[in-house]
Design an enzyme around this catalytic site. Sequence first.
Site, mmCIF file in Angstrom:
data_model
loop_
_atom_site.group_PDB
_atom_site.id
_atom_site.type_symbol
_atom_site.label_atom_id
_atom_site.label_comp_id
_atom_site.label_asym_id
_atom_site.label_seq_id
_atom_site.Cartn_x
_atom_site.Cartn_y
_atom_site.Cartn_z
ATOM 1 N N ASP A 44 -19.998 -3.162 13.875
ATOM 2 C CA ASP A 44 -19.583 -1.778 13.055
ATOM 3 C C ASP A 44 -17.681 -0.993 13.694
ATOM 4 O O ASP A 44 -17.798 0.465 13.482
ATOM 5 C CB ASP A 44 -20.620 -0.840 14.421
ATOM 6 N N SER A 45 -17.554 -2.158 13.874
ATOM 7 C CA SER A 45 -15.466 -0.910 13.997
ATOM 8 C C SER A 45 -15.488 -0.954 12.569
ATOM 9 O O SER A 45 -14.653 -0.552 12.803
ATOM 10 C CB SER A 45 -15.226 -2.206 14.298
ATOM 11 N N ASP A 83 -24.153 -5.876 12.560
ATOM 12 C CA ASP A 83 -23.855 -4.893 13.763
ATOM 13 C C ASP A 83 -25.137 -4.452 13.620
ATOM 14 O O ASP A 83 -25.469 -3.160 12.636
ATOM 15 C CB ASP A 83 -22.882 -3.811 14.030
ATOM 16 N N LYS A 113 -26.486 -7.993 15.859
ATOM 17 C CA LYS A 113 -25.812 -8.451 16.767
ATOM 18 C C LYS A 113 -26.736 -6.410 17.496
ATOM 19 O O LYS A 113 -26.728 -5.655 16.986
ATOM 20 C CB LYS A 113 -24.262 -7.944 16.734
ATOM 21 N N GLU A 115 -25.696 -3.982 21.405
ATOM 22 C CA GLU A 115 -24.451 -4.425 22.316
ATOM 23 C C GLU A 115 -26.242 -3.582 23.565
ATOM 24 O O GLU A 115 -27.065 -2.499 23.619
ATOM 25 C CB GLU A 115 -24.042 -3.046 22.634
ATOM 26 N N GLU A 182 -17.034 -8.987 25.811
ATOM 27 C CA GLU A 182 -15.947 -7.942 25.491
ATOM 28 C C GLU A 182 -14.919 -7.840 26.641
ATOM 29 O O GLU A 182 -15.963 -6.966 27.744
ATOM 30 C CB GLU A 182 -16.222 -7.054 24.947
HETATM 31 O O1 KIV Z 1 -17.401 -4.138 16.257
HETATM 32 C C1 KIV Z 1 -16.792 -5.490 15.846
HETATM 33 O O2 KIV Z 1 -16.136 -5.577 15.301
HETATM 34 C C2 KIV Z 1 -17.444 -5.847 17.502
HETATM 35 C C3 KIV Z 1 -16.041 -7.530 18.067
HETATM 36 C C4 KIV Z 1 -15.356 -6.047 18.748
HETATM 37 C C5 KIV Z 1 -17.130 -7.843 18.711
HETATM 38 O O3 KIV Z 1 -18.064 -5.868 17.993
#
Ligand code: KIV
Length: 285
Positions: A44-45, A83, A113, A115, A182
């Site tokens: 989600d970056s 994510d 994924k 968090e 992280e």
């Molecule tokens: O969203 C993302 O790119 C991430 C990585 C930085 C691990 O969660």
Amino acid sequence: MKNTVVTLAEMKARGEKISQLTCYDYTTARLMDQCGINTILVGDSLGMTMQGYADTIPVTMEEMIVYGRSVCRACENAFVVLDMPFMSYQVSVEQAVANAGRLMKECGANAVKLEGGKEVCDQIRAITASGIPVCAHIGLTPQSHNCLGGFKVQGKGEAEARRLLENAAAVEAAGAFMVVLECVPPKLAALVTQKTSMITIGIGAGNGCDGQVLVWQDMMGMGDWKPKFARTFGQVGQAFQDACRAYDQEVKAGTFPSPQESFVKSDCSDEFLTQLYGGNPGGNR
Ligand code: KIV
């Protein structure tokens, strides 16, 4: 060969390091897939790298699906993790399962994924029970930066280190097969890696993890800034701008396209075309 939960676990068992990069589009994912990157994370970056937001909070399920689908279509070998965006799994276990299911069905992801530690274990248990592999994410969890007081290293003090180990044990017990660590001290990340059967993927967590992930723009020199833990492996930003400038100059000088870069000559006579256009059309016909 397609990387799977089994081949990745075998790599951990053999002590072979696992490479992961973030990616958000088809073209870039194809290039990564062709070079042996083991796993791709549609993080989600993308809220920052692709959409220009200040953080990941605004990213929606619909957006994750658009970007995720493009990456999954490109990956013949890489294992693709998608994510779960902010508020797609926190509200209820049912919603978490439904949204994880959408990422799998509508994109063709290999895993999702999310968090958090103990507080998301019910979700991890239910998603894995539905047949979806889960990658957990502990340490600095960017979706919670408002609670953490910023994007800071986690697990520095004794209490925090204990909490990180407890969270790692909890997400493992809940069924996570992989965990992103992280921004945690390298020794702590190495300790988690030794103690857990999960595959640990580090970012800003030293080289003691089973694998590493970086945001691809951070390792290709694409931005004005890069985090301390990232290394510039290629000056793609510079090469990209050099190419843009060269194109701009050639277009403006009229030297692009050349006759070789144009289609077959017109069958019409110059006289006919002149008459048709009401003047000399010029160009490399
Ligand atoms: O969203 C993302 O790119 C991430 C990585 C930085 C691990 O969660």
